[in-house]
Design an enzyme around this catalytic site. Structure first.
Site, short mmCIF file in Angstrom:
data_model
loop_
_atom_site.label_atom_id
_atom_site.label_comp_id
_atom_site.label_asym_id
_atom_site.label_seq_id
_atom_site.Cartn_x
_atom_site.Cartn_y
_atom_site.Cartn_z
CG ASP A 73 -0.24 0.00 2.54
OD1 ASP A 73 0.77 -0.71 2.67
OD2 ASP A 73 -0.72 0.69 3.47
CD GLU A 127 4.07 0.51 6.84
OE1 GLU A 127 4.93 0.80 7.71
OE2 GLU A 127 3.70 1.32 5.96
#
Length: 353
Positions: A73, A127
């Site tokens: 991400d 994350e």
């Protein structure tokens, strides 16, 4: 359908990964493309899926297993997609944090069918947002056997340096109260903001520790990061909240960090709102020593918290090593030096081949 060529030059693969948007919570499209590419192009790997995370591993019977991990991400896009090349720089959202690292990991795992160590790859989701949604936590709960290794290397941006362990982080709120009154008759009240002055005075006098662990110097810090108080422009406030952030060396565990904050603010009642322990360097592990020899670099302390802490909690030595520049992470001008990508691929190949 997106097609990724994992055997391509890692610089080109970085651009391909960047061009698939994957803001936190929206990684499924990129995860699907990566999973399909691994299944088709790396038949020597066992591949699995967990939510928007992709996992792969070898079963070669080697004496040691090395885990290579990276989050898929990115932070929200800031008019910086698609990727673009300008000389020796590749620009785009996620180039530095951390799709360049992911590209290196995926390329090596695909093009090294018989590495000297067994390999596990973990490309995970979420994350960049709240820890409760971090894909590593889900994998640890649902597929714990996939996280067993003798060394974990996270492709977090380090500008090609080896950053060992990480700091822990604690946030706490310190609340002061008073009595409301009209500011024209302030003597009838007690100002809660004024009562927070001792908190700020203690922060101003605070002297942080420098802690040397295995040659890595971790510097602690205790800072006020937010002050909230006040009701209106003509009211003596009856409440003030000072939020502090303590970045602590990994020789303190979570309990010791909280005890230290309570000691600093003795007489107040800090309420801990977030707490994540750090990670010790773990440089004595044989696989870690081998990796350092392959890089030829001297390790330094990681300033900041990363997911190496999760691996350290599992008893796995963990390092941060990636081609991105941490100072460019999350910026509009985020980019990566293409030479760093090539260098990282060469270093990891030297370690694994």
């Amino acid at each position: 359908m997106i097609t990724l060529d994992l055997t391509a030059d890692p610089v080109a693969l970085t651009a391909a990964l960047v061009d698939v948007p994957s803001v936190s919570g929206e990684e499924a499209r990129l995860a699907g493309a990566l999973e399909a590419a691994l299944r088709e192009q790396a038949p020597h790997l066992e591949v699995a899926r967990s939510g928007a995370a992709v996992l792969a591993r070898t079963h070669l019977g080697r004496d040691r297993r090395v885990l290579l991990a990276g989050h898929l991400d990115t932070v929200p896009i800031a008019d910086n997609l698609p990727s673009r090349r300008d000389g020796d720089r590749l620009y785009g959202c996620g180039t530095s944090d951390m799709k360049a690292g992911n590209a290196v990991i995926a390329h090596l795992a695909t093009t090294l069918p018989a590495p000297r160590h067994d390999l596990t790859l973990v490309f995970y989701d979420c994350e960049e947002i709240e820890a409760a949604r971090n894909g590593l936590g889900r994998i640890e709960r649902e597929l714990p056997e996939w996280l067993r290794a003798d060394l974990a290397i996270l492709g977090e941006p380090t500008n090609g340096a080896v950053e060992a362990g990480c700091q822990g982080t604690l946030r706490a709120e310190i609340r002061t109260t008073g009595r409301r009154a009209h500011s024209a008759r302030s003597w009838l009240g007690h100002n809660a903001i004024h009562r927070a002055a001792p908190v700020l005075e203690r922060l101003g006098r605070y002297e942080p520790r420098d802690v040397d662990i295995d040659g890595c110097v971790y510097r602690e810090g205790l800072q006020a990061v937010r002050i909230a108080g006040g009701v209106a422009g003509n009211v003596v406030p009856d409440e003030c909240v000072v939020t502090v952030n303590f970045r602590f060396a990994p020789d303190r565990d979570a309990a010791a960090a909280e005890a230290h904050v309570r000691e600093v603010f003795d007489g107040f009642d800090p309420v801990v709102t977030d707490l994540a322990p750090g990670a010790l360097p773990g440089l004595a592990a044989p696989a870690a020593r081998e990796f350092l020899a392959a890089t030829g670099a001297s390790p330094s302390a990681k300033y900041g918290w990363t997911d190496v802490s999760r691996f350290a909690a599992l008893g796995i030595p963990a390092l941060n090593y990636g081609p991105g520049d941490p100072n460019l992470a999350h910026t509009r001008e985020e980019h990566v030096d293409v030479a760093r990508i090539t260098e990282a691929a060469e270093v990891l190949r030297r370690f694994l081949a």
